[in-house]
Design an enzyme around this catalytic site. Structure first.
Site, PDB file in Angstrom:
ATOM      1  N   ASP A  18      70.760 -15.074 -50.511  1.00  0.00           N
ATOM      2  CA  ASP A  18      70.282 -14.258 -49.394  1.00  0.00           C
ATOM      3  C   ASP A  18      71.084 -12.962 -49.300  1.00  0.00           C
ATOM      4  O   ASP A  18      72.285 -12.948 -49.569  1.00  0.00           O
ATOM      5  CB  ASP A  18      70.424 -15.050 -48.090  1.00  0.00           C
ATOM      6  CG  ASP A  18      69.484 -14.558 -47.004  1.00  0.00           C
ATOM      7  OD1 ASP A  18      68.653 -13.677 -47.290  1.00  0.00           O
ATOM      8  OD2 ASP A  18      69.591 -15.046 -45.873  1.00  0.00           O
ATOM      9  N   ASN A  66      57.559 -16.325 -49.618  1.00  0.00           N
ATOM     10  CA  ASN A  66      57.784 -14.970 -50.120  1.00  0.00           C
ATOM     11  C   ASN A  66      56.503 -14.223 -50.465  1.00  0.00           C
ATOM     12  O   ASN A  66      56.501 -12.993 -50.558  1.00  0.00           O
ATOM     13  CB  ASN A  66      58.696 -14.999 -51.358  1.00  0.00           C
ATOM     14  CG  ASN A  66      60.153 -15.269 -51.031  1.00  0.00           C
ATOM     15  OD1 ASN A  66      60.920 -15.721 -51.880  1.00  0.00           O
ATOM     16  ND2 ASN A  66      60.549 -15.034 -49.784  1.00  0.00           N
TER      17      ASN A  66
END
Length: 241
Positions: A18, A66
């Site tokens: 991340d 995503n």
């Protein structure tokens, strides 16, 4: 688990990568540059983990969620994926690494699916670390797909309902045959699992660092492993051996 320099090395480390976008934003760069730099960090981490004696390394490469990002960003990620699959094959061969992909790969373009299949086929006999990439992966989706496969076997009679155990159910998951992670590392300071390995992380130690993924390095990995070594590992109240 191996013991290196008085440090117990976890057998299986999972990573949530991340902070690529924030890394780029802080430098006034487009998000795609953050993803590109993040791919470089993945390459380095594979080599570092293999040398440290980690037996399984799983990274969250692309989630089922995503796809909701902008078409431009998704397209750029697919191009990066194409490029780095070729590089990863070279790195895997040089470091005796076996590569495995988990997730629902059929949604990808044909050439990407072929690239994934090639990566797995050409590294399947490597005997070093197993590098697992979660692509178009979601923990809930994985469990649903496993339940569907199990239901199909129940219908055909190849599986009886009284035979269903945790171990049997786990054999229907994408990670069948792979031990559950000992340590989960999440970068960028976020405190959530983000639909990642929901079944497998039941007793995993979790380590969160504020370090953004592109800045992750050997020292950061060692910090996480040192923190892991200080944990009193327990499974349902029973101390791990």
């Amino acid at each position: 688990m191996e013991n290196t320099e008085n440090r117990t090395i976890p057998e299986h480390v999972a990573l949530i990568l991340d902070g690529n976008g924030r890394w780029a934003k802080r430098r006034g760069l487009p998000r795609t540059m953050g993803h590109k730099e993040g791919c470089v960090t993945v390459e380095k981490t594979v080599e570092i983990a293999a040398r440290m004696g980690i037996r399984y390394l799983t990274v969250y490469g692309f989630s089922t969620e995503n796809w909701k990002r902008s078409a431009e960003e998704v397209g750029a990620l697919m191009q990066l994926f194409r490029f780095y699959m070729v590089r990863l094959l070279k790195i895997a061969k040089a470091n005796n690494v076996r590569v495995k992909m988990i997730g629902e790969r059929s949604r990808f373009d044909k050439d990407i699916v072929e690239g994934i299949n090639r990566l797995e086929a050409e590294t399947k006999d490597n005997t070093g670390m197993t590098f697992i990439i979660a692509v178009n992966y979601g923990g809930r989706d994985e469990i649903v797909r496993a339940a569907r496969k199990m239901a199909a076997d129940l219908e055909t009679g190849s599986l009886k309902k009284e035979e269903i155990t945790e171990q049997v159910f786990a054999s229907y998951l994408d990670t069948a045959g792979i031990p559950d992670p000992d340590l989960l590392i999440r970068t960028s300071g976020e405190l959530r699992l983000s639909n990642y390995l929901l079944w497998q992380l039941a007793y995993t130690e979790i380590y969160v660092t504020d370090c953004l993924w592109p800045d992750f390095n050997k020292e950061e990995l060692e910090k996480a492993i040192d923190a892991y070594n200080k944990r009193d590992r327990r499974f349902g109240g029973v101390k791990a051996k």
